[in-house]
Design an enzyme around this catalytic site. Structure first.
Site, PDB file in Angstrom:
ATOM      1  N   ASN A  14     -60.074 -22.465 -54.814  1.00 26.36           N
ATOM      2  CA  ASN A  14     -59.162 -21.661 -54.757  1.00 26.36           C
ATOM      3  C   ASN A  14     -58.244 -21.308 -56.174  1.00 26.36           C
ATOM      4  O   ASN A  14     -57.467 -22.116 -56.445  1.00 26.36           O
ATOM      5  CB  ASN A  14     -58.202 -21.934 -53.465  1.00 26.36           C
ATOM      6  N   LYS A  21     -57.106 -25.011 -56.837  1.00 24.51           N
ATOM      7  CA  LYS A  21     -57.069 -26.234 -55.826  1.00 24.51           C
ATOM      8  C   LYS A  21     -58.660 -26.332 -55.610  1.00 24.51           C
ATOM      9  O   LYS A  21     -59.361 -25.235 -55.342  1.00 24.51           O
ATOM     10  CB  LYS A  21     -56.519 -25.645 -54.602  1.00 24.51           C
ATOM     11  N   ARG A  98     -62.536 -18.869 -52.552  1.00 21.64           N
ATOM     12  CA  ARG A  98     -61.321 -17.916 -51.861  1.00 21.64           C
ATOM     13  C   ARG A  98     -61.384 -16.579 -52.771  1.00 21.64           C
ATOM     14  O   ARG A  98     -60.941 -16.691 -54.086  1.00 21.64           O
ATOM     15  CB  ARG A  98     -60.085 -18.444 -51.455  1.00 21.64           C
ATOM     16  N   HIS A 187     -54.683 -13.555 -45.241  1.00 25.87           N
ATOM     17  CA  HIS A 187     -54.478 -15.107 -44.540  1.00 25.87           C
ATOM     18  C   HIS A 187     -55.606 -15.052 -43.391  1.00 25.87           C
ATOM     19  O   HIS A 187     -55.684 -15.920 -42.534  1.00 25.87           O
ATOM     20  CB  HIS A 187     -53.248 -15.144 -43.764  1.00 25.87           C
ATOM     21  N   GLY A 219     -45.995 -17.551 -47.551  1.00 21.17           N
ATOM     22  CA  GLY A 219     -46.264 -16.295 -47.242  1.00 21.17           C
ATOM     23  C   GLY A 219     -46.248 -16.482 -45.700  1.00 21.17           C
ATOM     24  O   GLY A 219     -46.622 -17.342 -45.179  1.00 21.17           O
ATOM     25  N   ARG A 248     -40.668 -12.735 -50.025  1.00 22.41           N
ATOM     26  CA  ARG A 248     -40.967 -11.586 -49.883  1.00 22.41           C
ATOM     27  C   ARG A 248     -40.091 -10.772 -48.585  1.00 22.41           C
ATOM     28  O   ARG A 248     -39.913 -11.473 -47.376  1.00 22.41           O
ATOM     29  CB  ARG A 248     -42.427 -11.326 -49.299  1.00 22.41           C
ATOM     30  N   ASP A 289     -37.089 -22.664 -48.802  1.00 21.58           N
ATOM     31  CA  ASP A 289     -37.859 -23.934 -48.132  1.00 21.58           C
ATOM     32  C   ASP A 289     -37.151 -23.970 -46.757  1.00 21.58           C
ATOM     33  O   ASP A 289     -36.013 -24.298 -46.704  1.00 21.58           O
ATOM     34  CB  ASP A 289     -37.854 -25.344 -48.855  1.00 21.58           C
ATOM     35  N   GLY A 339     -44.730 -23.135 -39.359  1.00 21.49           N
ATOM     36  CA  GLY A 339     -45.434 -23.132 -38.133  1.00 21.49           C
ATOM     37  C   GLY A 339     -45.893 -24.510 -37.760  1.00 21.49           C
ATOM     38  O   GLY A 339     -45.485 -24.983 -36.579  1.00 21.49           O
ATOM     39  N   GLU A 391     -57.879 -23.776 -44.157  1.00 23.70           N
ATOM     40  CA  GLU A 391     -58.628 -22.765 -44.688  1.00 23.70           C
ATOM     41  C   GLU A 391     -59.822 -23.220 -45.647  1.00 23.70           C
ATOM     42  O   GLU A 391     -60.960 -22.572 -45.545  1.00 23.70           O
ATOM     43  CB  GLU A 391     -57.591 -21.871 -45.639  1.00 23.70           C
TER      44      GLU A 391
HETATM   45  P1  ADP Z   1     -48.167 -21.646 -48.758  1.00 26.78           P
HETATM   46  O1  ADP Z   1     -49.533 -22.052 -48.450  1.00 26.78           O
HETATM   47  O2  ADP Z   1     -47.914 -19.924 -48.268  1.00 26.78           O
HETATM   48  O3  ADP Z   1     -47.549 -21.870 -50.215  1.00 26.78           O
HETATM   49  P2  ADP Z   1     -47.503 -23.436 -46.783  1.00 26.78           P
HETATM   50  O4  ADP Z   1     -48.232 -23.056 -45.713  1.00 26.78           O
HETATM   51  O5  ADP Z   1     -47.772 -24.718 -47.499  1.00 26.78           O
HETATM   52  O6  ADP Z   1     -47.402 -22.306 -47.662  1.00 26.78           O
HETATM   53  O7  ADP Z   1     -46.159 -23.569 -46.282  1.00 26.78           O
HETATM   54  C1  ADP Z   1     -44.958 -24.175 -47.243  1.00 26.78           C
HETATM   55  C2  ADP Z   1     -43.741 -23.957 -46.379  1.00 26.78           C
HETATM   56  O8  ADP Z   1     -43.805 -24.804 -45.258  1.00 26.78           O
HETATM   57  C3  ADP Z   1     -42.415 -24.684 -47.219  1.00 26.78           C
HETATM   58  O9  ADP Z   1     -41.736 -23.590 -48.133  1.00 26.78           O
HETATM   59  C4  ADP Z   1     -41.395 -24.920 -46.223  1.00 26.78           C
HETATM   60  O10 ADP Z   1     -40.610 -23.867 -45.804  1.00 26.78           O
HETATM   61  C5  ADP Z   1     -42.439 -25.112 -44.957  1.00 26.78           C
HETATM   62  N1  ADP Z   1     -42.183 -26.684 -44.648  1.00 26.78           N
HETATM   63  C6  ADP Z   1     -43.140 -27.565 -45.174  1.00 26.78           C
HETATM   64  N2  ADP Z   1     -42.929 -28.887 -44.387  1.00 26.78           N
HETATM   65  C7  ADP Z   1     -41.943 -28.751 -43.522  1.00 26.78           C
HETATM   66  C8  ADP Z   1     -40.970 -29.188 -42.734  1.00 26.78           C
HETATM   67  N3  ADP Z   1     -41.376 -30.507 -42.356  1.00 26.78           N
HETATM   68  N4  ADP Z   1     -40.067 -28.630 -42.007  1.00 26.78           N
HETATM   69  C9  ADP Z   1     -39.960 -27.422 -42.294  1.00 26.78           C
HETATM   70  N5  ADP Z   1     -40.655 -26.517 -43.003  1.00 26.78           N
HETATM   71  C10 ADP Z   1     -41.462 -26.959 -43.830  1.00 26.78           C
END
Ligand code: ADP
Length: 414
Positions: A14, A21, A98, A187, A219, A248, A289, A339, A391
């Site tokens: 990726n 990655k 990817r 995604h 995202g 965004r 975050d 999520g 993924e």
């Molecule tokens: P991407 O692949 O889009 O960079 P991720 O799927 O890794 O993102 O998600 C990153 C985000 O997940 C972080 O910016 C943070 O907001 C959220 N996150 C990670 N761990 C936690 C947690 N324990 N509680 C709440 N939010 C979290």
């Protein structure tokens, strides 16, 4: 199908603009052998973090300049070789890349040749930040192992099943068609994997399962999936449309762009940067975050409260919209960083929606786990589930299926 002893390793790459990655997976044993990351490529402080997973070895880290993607790939290859998993190994059957934007042409995983690479290059105007890095990764991997099948797995591909009334924007069709303007969605690898895994979790056949997938990372995107086919998704021509994201804006009136150009005198590039990098949660409260935002909400911080409320309001609008798109919904499924981890987001997203058959069970929702799980109470009309996305495994699965099918003479001549 592979039998024991048959080479069955796939390297998944990726490649981002300044990072790569990677994961090495063994498809015969469904095992992750190694994973890692090279970041800050081109800077003096480049860093490689490599984790051997199969051997249980120690995580290794190196810092120091890695000039370009070629050097990054050679460096990660050396690390893999130290674990006996080098890129020169006979066990490696393919490299899966990817690729963010597949445009209208690429709707399936695709074996990369010169023609395919040229087509991916033509799509750069649709994904100027992402596709060039993906292309560099592909070129470098081909140089290192020209004999290996290299497969492109597109973020847009899963959404190719959307009907025209969902993917076409209501603008002049001749302008739209001339410039490839339509909804593509992103995604897709995650939406495909999570929707299939959710059907398994429910004990149902994917062909007979309707789900709303909420991929909430930095995202974020939602999709309406019926019987394994995507009917609609929230991201559009680019990953800017739809949900409120880390940086965004997601949906807004397109006239905001003209207004800012005319009234604030902003250039197109400045508005692009504003909407992609300085909006969403970070634009609303200074943090992107969700952990930090929740901490601030708990302290009564007004800007964080409002950012959270706007994030949730948009999410609920998409849940409602996709109930209408699908007609019957079997599950609402949460995935990706937010999520999978933020119980407060899941709770707020479905609060008061018992009329839709939706609820979360307080205890199940706050239980931490890496496993796919239901967080709705027993007997709910619509399940609410958490399915950690993967993924890389999905890219490896699709890459392996294509690479081994291509090698099978009975398939070629069938
Ligand atoms: P991407 O692949 O889009 O960079 P991720 O799927 O890794 O993102 O998600 C990153 C985000 O997940 C972080 O910016 C943070 O907001 C959220 N996150 C990670 N761990 C936690 C947690 N324990 N509680 C709440 N939010 C979290």
């Amino acid at each position: 199908m592979s039998t024991p002893g048959t080479p069955a390793r796939v390297l998944v790459l990726n490649s981002g603009s300044s990072s790569v990655k990677y994961q090495l997976l063994d498809m015969a044993g469904d095992e992750r052998l190694a994973a890692g990351l090279v970041e800050r490529i081109g800077e003096r402080t480049s860093r490689l973090v490599h984790t051997p997973l199969a051997s249980g070895g120690e995580r290794r880290e190196h810092t120091g300049r890695i000039a370009d993607h070629g050097e990054a790939l050679r460096a990660l290859s050396r690390e893999l070789a130290r674990d006996g998993l080098g890129l020169d190994s006979r066990e490696l059957v393919a490299v899966g890349h990817r690729v963010v934007h597949g445009g209208p042409r690429f709707t399936e995983p695709t074996l990369i040749d010169d023609d395919v690479l040229a087509e991916i290059e033509k799509l750069v105007p649709l994904a100027p930040l992402h596709n060039p890095a993906n292309i560099t990764g592909i070129r470098t991997a081909r140089e290192l192992r020209p004999d290996l099948p290299q497969v492109a797995v597109f973020d847009t591909a899963f959404h190719a099943s959307m009907p025209e009334h969902a993917f076409r924007y209501a603008i002049d069709t001749s302008v739209a068609d001339a410039h490839l303007v339509r909804r593509y969605g992103f995604h897709g690898t995650s939406h495909a994997y999570v929707s299939r895994r959710a059907a398994q979790l429910l004990g149902r056949a994917p062909e007979d399962t309707n789900v709303i997938v909420l991929h909430l990372g930095n995202g974020a995107s939602a999709s309406a999936v019926a019987g394994g086919r995507c009917l609609d998704t929230s991201m559009g021509l680019t990953p800017l449309e739809g949900l409120v994201m880390g940086t965004r804006s997601g949906d807004l009136d397109p006239a905001v762009v003209f207004h800012l150009a005319r009234v604030a005198g902003m250039s197109v590039d400045a508005v692009d940067e504003l909407l992609n990098k300085k909006s969403g949660l970070v634009g609303l409260c200074g943090d992107n975050d969700m952990r930090e935002i929740r901490r601030r909400v708990d302290e009564g911080d007004r800007a964080a409260e409002l950012a959270f409320a706007i994030y949730i309001h948009r999410l609920r609008k998409y849940i409602g919209a996709y109930f209408a798109v699908l007609g019957r919904v079997d599950a609402v499924v949460f995935t990706a960083g937010v999520g999978e981890n933020a119980a407060e987001v899941r709770e707020a997203a479905v609060a008061g929606l018992e009329g839709f058959g939706l609820a979360v069970d307080g205890r199940r929702n706050t239980l931490r786990s890496q496993e796919p799980r239901l967080v709705s109470p027993d007997g709910s009309r619509v399940a609410v589930a958490v399915v950690p996305t993967d993924e890389e495994r999905e890219i490896a699965r699709q890459t392996f299926a294509l690479a081994t099918r291509e090698e099978d003479p009975s398939y070629k001549h069938a």
